[in-house]
Design an enzyme around this catalytic site. Sequence first.
Site, PDB file in Angstrom:
ATOM      1  N   HIS A 189      49.027  27.672  77.072  1.00  0.00           N
ATOM      2  CA  HIS A 189      49.674  26.730  76.141  1.00  0.00           C
ATOM      3  C   HIS A 189      49.721  25.328  76.742  1.00  0.00           C
ATOM      4  CE1 HIS A 189      52.605  25.780  72.848  1.00  0.00           C
ATOM      5  NE2 HIS A 189      52.980  24.858  73.728  1.00  0.00           N
ATOM      6  N   GLU A 190      50.207  25.209  77.979  1.00  0.00           N
ATOM      7  CA  GLU A 190      50.299  23.885  78.607  1.00  0.00           C
ATOM      8  C   GLU A 190      48.919  23.332  78.938  1.00  0.00           C
ATOM      9  OE1 GLU A 190      53.056  22.514  78.405  1.00  0.00           O
ATOM     10  OE2 GLU A 190      54.226  24.302  77.949  1.00  0.00           O
TER      11      GLU A 190
ATOM     12  N   LYS B 189      76.223  -2.719  77.428  1.00  0.00           N
ATOM     13  CA  LYS B 189      77.020  -3.678  76.659  1.00  0.00           C
ATOM     14  C   LYS B 189      78.347  -3.976  77.358  1.00  0.00           C
ATOM     15  CE  LYS B 189      76.819  -1.041  73.002  1.00  0.00           C
ATOM     16  NZ  LYS B 189      75.862  -0.018  73.491  1.00  0.00           N
ATOM     17  N   THR B 190      79.046  -2.927  77.776  1.00  0.00           N
ATOM     18  CA  THR B 190      80.316  -3.143  78.467  1.00  0.00           C
ATOM     19  C   THR B 190      80.106  -3.840  79.805  1.00  0.00           C
ATOM     20  OG1 THR B 190      81.203  -1.152  77.404  1.00  0.00           O
ATOM     21  CG2 THR B 190      82.386  -1.978  79.320  1.00  0.00           C
TER      22      THR B 190
ATOM     23  N   HIS C 266      47.635  21.683  75.781  1.00  0.00           N
ATOM     24  CA  HIS C 266      48.210  20.344  75.604  1.00  0.00           C
ATOM     25  C   HIS C 266      47.497  19.320  76.486  1.00  0.00           C
ATOM     26  CE1 HIS C 266      51.511  21.037  72.887  1.00  0.00           C
ATOM     27  NE2 HIS C 266      52.060  21.969  73.650  1.00  0.00           N
TER      28      HIS C 266
ATOM     29  N   PRO D 279      73.447   3.452  72.926  1.00  0.00           N
ATOM     30  CA  PRO D 279      74.362   3.813  74.022  1.00  0.00           C
ATOM     31  C   PRO D 279      73.658   3.734  75.372  1.00  0.00           C
ATOM     32  CG  PRO D 279      74.520   5.396  72.217  1.00  0.00           C
ATOM     33  CD  PRO D 279      73.359   4.510  71.903  1.00  0.00           C
ATOM     34  N   GLY D 280      74.382   3.229  76.369  1.00  0.00           N
ATOM     35  CA  GLY D 280      73.859   3.196  77.723  1.00  0.00           C
ATOM     36  C   GLY D 280      73.039   1.987  78.080  1.00  0.00           C
ATOM     37  N   THR D 281      72.965   0.992  77.207  1.00  0.00           N
ATOM     38  CA  THR D 281      72.142  -0.183  77.482  1.00  0.00           C
ATOM     39  C   THR D 281      72.914  -1.288  78.193  1.00  0.00           C
ATOM     40  OG1 THR D 281      72.579  -0.919  75.212  1.00  0.00           O
ATOM     41  CG2 THR D 281      70.512   0.236  75.619  1.00  0.00           C
TER      42      THR D 281
END
Length: 652
Positions: free
Chosen positions: A456-457, A240-241, A460, A236-238
Amino acid sequence: MNNRPPEPPHGKRKRDDEPRKSDNNNEGPEPNRNVRRVWLIVGMLFVFLLIFTLFNAGSSSSNYTISQLVSDIRANRVEQITQRGESEVVVRFRSGNTVNTRIAPGSDIGSILVRDYQMTNDEIARANIQYAASNSTGPFLFQILIIALPMVLIVWLLLRMMRSARGQQDQAMSFGRSRARVLRDMERPQVTFSDVAGSDEAKEELREVVEFLKDHDKFIRLGARVPKGVLMVGPPGTGKTLMARAVAGEAGVPFFSISGSEFVEMFVGVGASRVRDLFDRAKTEAPAIIFIDEIDAVGRHRGAGLGGGHDEREQTLNQILVEMDGFETGTNLIIIAATNRPDILDPALLRPGRFDRKVIMDAPDVKGREEILKVHARGKPLAPDVDLTAMAKITAGFSGADLENLINEAAILAARRNLKTIGMSELQESMERVVMGPERRTRVITDKQKRQIAYHEAGHALVHYHMQNLGPIHKITIISRGRAGGYVMPLPEDDVALQSREMFEDQIAFAMGGRAAEELIFNQFTTGASNDLQQATRMARAMVTQFGMSDKLGPRSYGGGNQSIFLGREIGEQRDYSERYAQDIDDEVKRILQASYERAIGVLRDNRDKLKYLADYLIEHETLDRQQFEQLMSGDDPLPGLSTAPALSDGD
């Protein structure tokens, strides 16, 4: 800048080929119309009866005779006699009562009393006879009105009934008409291939369709069979329409647009009738394009699902197959369909002769994202500091719709800040808003929770920095956004098409960094690592069961290949391995997760001072960008803006 005239709004001009409003049931509820109709009829009958009653009350003659009048005059009971017109006589008594009587037309009440009843002049004078002029045609016209009004009412009712019956017949017949929107001439989409970016390969495939529609004879002379149908497949969202509209704009032909769900109704046979009507209309206007959006609504595999499928949907699909296979050789008609579920389409749709070509509309790469951003930035005032190339790099995985939304959100944000141009900060803010949601600066958290989030961050970020197969970090923040208390945003240098075993292991270690920091500093765990554990487990299981990256289980795929596409992606999963291998899979997933967790713990132990320094900076300033983070990791002087450099100690 795009100087083409703006696309006119659709649906402003009535056309004979469009369904009437009554076909779409837009005129209001039927019960309300019936109630209004009944009350209108009752009101007209009431007015008719009222007029008739008043006429009878004021104009009808009684049984009062001239002989009685003579007797009443001689008895001095009559106060006044009034003759109206040629035949009506009104007698008013001294008591106040009034009676009406009639005489022969053209007669005079005074002459009758003298001639026929030998009344004297004194008696005539006592009668006080008056003559009132009136329109002699009044009763005649009123009689015509009494006769005509019921006839008019009956005719009106018959016309209403005929119109209602004709409307119901048209509505019944309209069920079989196609609901396709037809765009011609000025209503044709003004979108061209220049407005579609990031899908160069798809545009090249569709250029041949445009050439076929423009110069059909060139292909026929060489004996070439041009594809009848083009299936556009992508998430979706690529776009096509948008691509289908660009084909119509480039070819300059009528464009029939309809959704797959608009074919099927509750009435049996309606879908097939609409398919026939759509193709008949398109053939009369060939060369033309038929665009069926979300074709999987009617093109699903026949006979699948509980109960053996849906008869009406299958009849509609059968009619589509027949129409596509029954084209005449010279029919200049192209069908374009779009779907994001090609795995559930019936094989008969995809065979040669129907949807011959499959155009893949995938998520754009970094170059495609940059081109898409440039397209959507047309006509918008951008600040000098805007770098669309950098934005393309940090939006990996974004679809064309996501990028369009990003530019729009940035414009809204700039307007909210009363700015004249859209700056880089607005673009970055809108990107994070699209991914994570809006900031929640008003969220109240305690100092202890803020400290836990910061560590915590920081865990990461620190683990990510020491992984060899991961790109740089774009941003670290402990400001809550969406459902996340904080986040670390990596910045991949390039789009990765293939992932190695080492890359998976580094990503799992990065996901474990937050939980490892909580254990190392606080010797406890929180729920903040729940999403990290889910992502890490999903990647570890994929390594073992899908990609054959386990030495113990070897190069084999385990399960997941025969999911039920009609009952959900997880309900119908088939296990093609024994219980022994199921236990081995669980053990191998646990081993990978545990090994990655130990790697994260080891990195944080070796860099505990930097972990504390990074966490303290986040507590004070809440956000680090890439430059500040890399400066800290390189061991340079304390970061600008930090009032006092935190002590680099091992404990906490």
